[in-house]
Scaffold this motif. Structure first.
Motif, PDB file in Angstrom:
ATOM      1  N   PRO A  44       0.839  -1.205   0.000  1.00 24.29           N
ATOM      2  CA  PRO A  44       0.000   0.000   0.000  1.00 24.29           C
ATOM      3  C   PRO A  44       0.878   1.261   0.000  1.00 24.29           C
ATOM      4  O   PRO A  44       0.811   2.094   0.912  1.00 24.29           O
ATOM      5  CB  PRO A  44      -0.819  -0.148   1.284  1.00 24.29           C
ATOM      6  CG  PRO A  44       0.056  -0.939   2.206  1.00 24.29           C
ATOM      7  CD  PRO A  44       0.838  -1.885   1.314  1.00 24.29           C
ATOM      8  N   GLU A  45       1.679   1.359  -1.035  1.00 22.68           N
ATOM      9  CA  GLU A  45       2.645   2.452  -1.169  1.00 22.68           C
ATOM     10  C   GLU A  45       2.608   2.973  -2.599  1.00 22.68           C
ATOM     11  O   GLU A  45       2.287   2.247  -3.534  1.00 22.68           O
ATOM     12  CB  GLU A  45       4.059   1.959  -0.845  1.00 22.68           C
ATOM     13  CG  GLU A  45       4.206   1.375   0.549  1.00 22.68           C
ATOM     14  CD  GLU A  45       5.528   0.638   0.748  1.00 22.68           C
ATOM     15  OE1 GLU A  45       5.833   0.284   1.900  1.00 22.68           O
ATOM     16  OE2 GLU A  45       6.241   0.404  -0.260  1.00 22.68           O
ATOM     17  N   GLY A  46       2.972   4.244  -2.752  1.00 23.20           N
ATOM     18  CA  GLY A  46       3.033   4.837  -4.072  1.00 23.20           C
ATOM     19  C   GLY A  46       4.463   5.095  -4.488  1.00 23.20           C
ATOM     20  O   GLY A  46       5.411   4.858  -3.729  1.00 23.20           O
ATOM     21  N   VAL A  47       4.624   5.606  -5.706  1.00 24.43           N
ATOM     22  CA  VAL A  47       5.958   5.907  -6.224  1.00 24.43           C
ATOM     23  C   VAL A  47       6.026   7.386  -6.552  1.00 24.43           C
ATOM     24  O   VAL A  47       5.055   7.994  -6.992  1.00 24.43           O
ATOM     25  CB  VAL A  47       6.264   5.040  -7.471  1.00 24.43           C
ATOM     26  CG1 VAL A  47       5.340   5.376  -8.644  1.00 24.43           C
ATOM     27  CG2 VAL A  47       7.724   5.157  -7.884  1.00 24.43           C
ATOM     28  N   SER A  48       7.210   7.959  -6.325  1.00 22.05           N
ATOM     29  CA  SER A  48       7.410   9.386  -6.558  1.00 22.05           C
ATOM     30  C   SER A  48       8.874   9.619  -6.870  1.00 22.05           C
ATOM     31  O   SER A  48       9.718   8.734  -6.697  1.00 22.05           O
ATOM     32  CB  SER A  48       6.981  10.183  -5.309  1.00 22.05           C
ATOM     33  OG  SER A  48       7.164  11.565  -5.505  1.00 22.05           O
TER      34      SER A  48
ATOM     35  N   LEU B  62       4.928   7.438   0.054  1.00 19.13           N
ATOM     36  CA  LEU B  62       5.498   7.569  -1.283  1.00 19.13           C
ATOM     37  C   LEU B  62       6.989   7.282  -1.211  1.00 19.13           C
ATOM     38  O   LEU B  62       7.683   7.802  -0.316  1.00 19.13           O
ATOM     39  CB  LEU B  62       5.269   8.983  -1.833  1.00 19.13           C
ATOM     40  CG  LEU B  62       3.823   9.387  -2.087  1.00 19.13           C
ATOM     41  CD1 LEU B  62       3.754  10.855  -2.479  1.00 19.13           C
ATOM     42  CD2 LEU B  62       3.193   8.520  -3.177  1.00 19.13           C
ATOM     43  N   PHE B  63       7.480   6.484  -2.157  1.00 22.14           N
ATOM     44  CA  PHE B  63       8.883   6.099  -2.168  1.00 22.14           C
ATOM     45  C   PHE B  63       9.402   6.150  -3.598  1.00 22.14           C
ATOM     46  O   PHE B  63       8.650   6.029  -4.559  1.00 22.14           O
ATOM     47  CB  PHE B  63       9.061   4.701  -1.567  1.00 22.14           C
ATOM     48  CG  PHE B  63       8.567   4.592  -0.150  1.00 22.14           C
ATOM     49  CD1 PHE B  63       9.400   4.882   0.913  1.00 22.14           C
ATOM     50  CD2 PHE B  63       7.249   4.231   0.102  1.00 22.14           C
ATOM     51  CE1 PHE B  63       8.939   4.801   2.223  1.00 22.14           C
ATOM     52  CE2 PHE B  63       6.775   4.141   1.408  1.00 22.14           C
ATOM     53  CZ  PHE B  63       7.629   4.428   2.472  1.00 22.14           C
ATOM     54  N   THR B  64      10.703   6.317  -3.735  1.00 21.02           N
ATOM     55  CA  THR B  64      11.292   6.377  -5.067  1.00 21.02           C
ATOM     56  C   THR B  64      11.275   4.996  -5.712  1.00 21.02           C
ATOM     57  O   THR B  64      11.145   3.960  -5.045  1.00 21.02           O
ATOM     58  CB  THR B  64      12.738   6.879  -5.007  1.00 21.02           C
ATOM     59  OG1 THR B  64      13.540   5.901  -4.316  1.00 21.02           O
ATOM     60  CG2 THR B  64      12.839   8.228  -4.299  1.00 21.02           C
TER      61      THR B  64
ATOM     62  N   ASP C 148       7.766  12.855 -12.844  1.00 22.22           N
ATOM     63  CA  ASP C 148       8.730  13.080 -11.766  1.00 22.22           C
ATOM     64  C   ASP C 148       9.581  11.836 -11.544  1.00 22.22           C
ATOM     65  O   ASP C 148      10.798  11.919 -11.350  1.00 22.22           O
ATOM     66  CB  ASP C 148       7.963  13.454 -10.495  1.00 22.22           C
ATOM     67  CG  ASP C 148       8.876  14.030  -9.419  1.00 22.22           C
ATOM     68  OD1 ASP C 148       9.885  14.662  -9.778  1.00 22.22           O
ATOM     69  OD2 ASP C 148       8.579  13.839  -8.228  1.00 22.22           O
ATOM     70  N   VAL C 149       8.955  10.666 -11.579  1.00 24.54           N
ATOM     71  CA  VAL C 149       9.688   9.414 -11.369  1.00 24.54           C
ATOM     72  C   VAL C 149      10.754   9.229 -12.447  1.00 24.54           C
ATOM     73  O   VAL C 149      11.917   8.906 -12.161  1.00 24.54           O
ATOM     74  CB  VAL C 149       8.723   8.211 -11.361  1.00 24.54           C
ATOM     75  CG1 VAL C 149       9.498   6.903 -11.322  1.00 24.54           C
ATOM     76  CG2 VAL C 149       7.768   8.298 -10.171  1.00 24.54           C
ATOM     77  N   LEU C 150      10.374   9.454 -13.703  1.00 27.66           N
ATOM     78  CA  LEU C 150      11.309   9.231 -14.813  1.00 27.66           C
ATOM     79  C   LEU C 150      12.468  10.219 -14.801  1.00 27.66           C
ATOM     80  O   LEU C 150      13.593   9.869 -15.154  1.00 27.66           O
ATOM     81  CB  LEU C 150      10.567   9.313 -16.147  1.00 27.66           C
ATOM     82  CG  LEU C 150       9.579   8.176 -16.428  1.00 27.66           C
ATOM     83  CD1 LEU C 150       8.771   8.469 -17.673  1.00 27.66           C
ATOM     84  CD2 LEU C 150      10.311   6.838 -16.557  1.00 27.66           C
ATOM     85  N   THR C 151      12.210  11.445 -14.407  1.00 21.63           N
ATOM     86  CA  THR C 151      13.292  12.438 -14.406  1.00 21.63           C
ATOM     87  C   THR C 151      14.243  12.240 -13.229  1.00 21.63           C
ATOM     88  O   THR C 151      15.406  12.648 -13.302  1.00 21.63           O
ATOM     89  CB  THR C 151      12.729  13.871 -14.369  1.00 21.63           C
ATOM     90  OG1 THR C 151      11.845  14.021 -13.260  1.00 21.63           O
ATOM     91  CG2 THR C 151      11.988  14.196 -15.650  1.00 21.63           C
TER      92      THR C 151
END
Length: 269
Positions: free
Chosen positions: A104-108, A117-119, A146-149
């Motif tokens: 239950p975590e997102g990506v950023s 939120l985690f990389t 944001d993730v890709l950059t």
């Protein structure tokens, strides 16, 4: 009839903006893979994606953004893949499988523990050790830029295929967003070949600095060193594609840079 709005932008600034949009879109020129076959993973409608048919059970799948359907993930699990699912906006998965692990975590682009939120780098530490090159899927409602950059290319290259839903493309009109999008797409293009595109028909086609631009675009990349590519002769959508909303017609991408031959165009000097 729309009210008349006088143009106040200097000519030079307008041309520079158009050129910037043109150059950003050029990075979305698809290529054909003459020696490969593509397959649809997941059911018709929203949640299915097209991948290159090189899938092997030893490849783990990182799936960011679950939402109401996991047909893509269920298909891959049925093929023997371990699937790691990530979504901090839901209380439970809509379906389960013995090969699923849900976080239950997102990506950023930057970790924020309080917001769960985690990389991508943080999440990649959860991959099973010793496996083959994994598959990445991201449908994260705009966070993909944001993730890709912010993700180093060395980490992205660990993936064999990447499928992403690109959101907010009409914002290419904005200089700040265009710069971020250009950096993200240029990063991907440096090591991956764009081999499939499909417009999400829950959105439409906007006009951005005179160019037709899909509001949301599903894209499939494969690592360039693994395949032979050729200029596209493919008209999108293809027989493998399905409208995300089955009650509406799919969106034809019969314009630059998706139309065969249009990617070779040059912006007028």
């Amino acid at each position: 009839m729309k009210p008349f709005r006088p143009i106040t932008e200097p000519l030079e600034a307008g041309v520079a903006r158009q050129r910037g949009v043109f150059e950003a879109l050029s990075l979305l020129t698809p290529q054909d893979l003459p020696e490969e076959r593509k397959i649809r993973i997941g059911g018709p409608g929203d949640g299915g994606y097209v991948l290159v048919d090189r899938l092997r059970p030893g490849q783990a799948v990182m799936s960011f953004g679950v939402g109401p359907t996991v047909s893509f993930d269920l298909d891959l699990a049925a093929r023997g893949h371990t699937v790691l699912l990530f979504d901090h906006t839901i209380d439970a998965l809509p379906a389960t499988h013995e090969r699923f692990t849900w976080y239950p975590e997102g990506v950023s682009g930057e970790s924020d523990v309080a917001r769960r939120l985690f990389t991508l780098a943080d999440h990649m530490a959860k991959l099973p050790p010793g496996g083959e090159a994994p598959i990445l899927k991201m449908d994260v409602e705009g966070a993909e830029w944001d993730v890709l950059t912010e993700t180093p290319m060395g980490l992205l290259r660990r993936f064999e295929q990447i499928v992403i839903e690109l959101h907010e493309l009409p914002r290419l009109e904005e200089r700040g967003f265009r710069s971020m999008a250009w950096k993200a797409l240029a990063t991907l293009s440096s090591a991956f070949t764009l081999c499939h595109v499909h417009a999400n028909n829950f959105g439409g086609i906007a006009t951005v600095s005179g160019f037709p631009v899909p509001e949301t675009l599903e894209v499939t990349y494969i690592r360039t060193d693994l395949v032979a590519s050729a200029p596209s002769t493919t008209f999108y959508p293809t027989a493998l594609d399905s409208g995300n909303c089955l009650d509406w017609p799919d969106l034809p991408l019969w314009f630059y840079p998706f139309m065969p031959g249009s990617g070779a165009a040059a912006f007028p000097r």
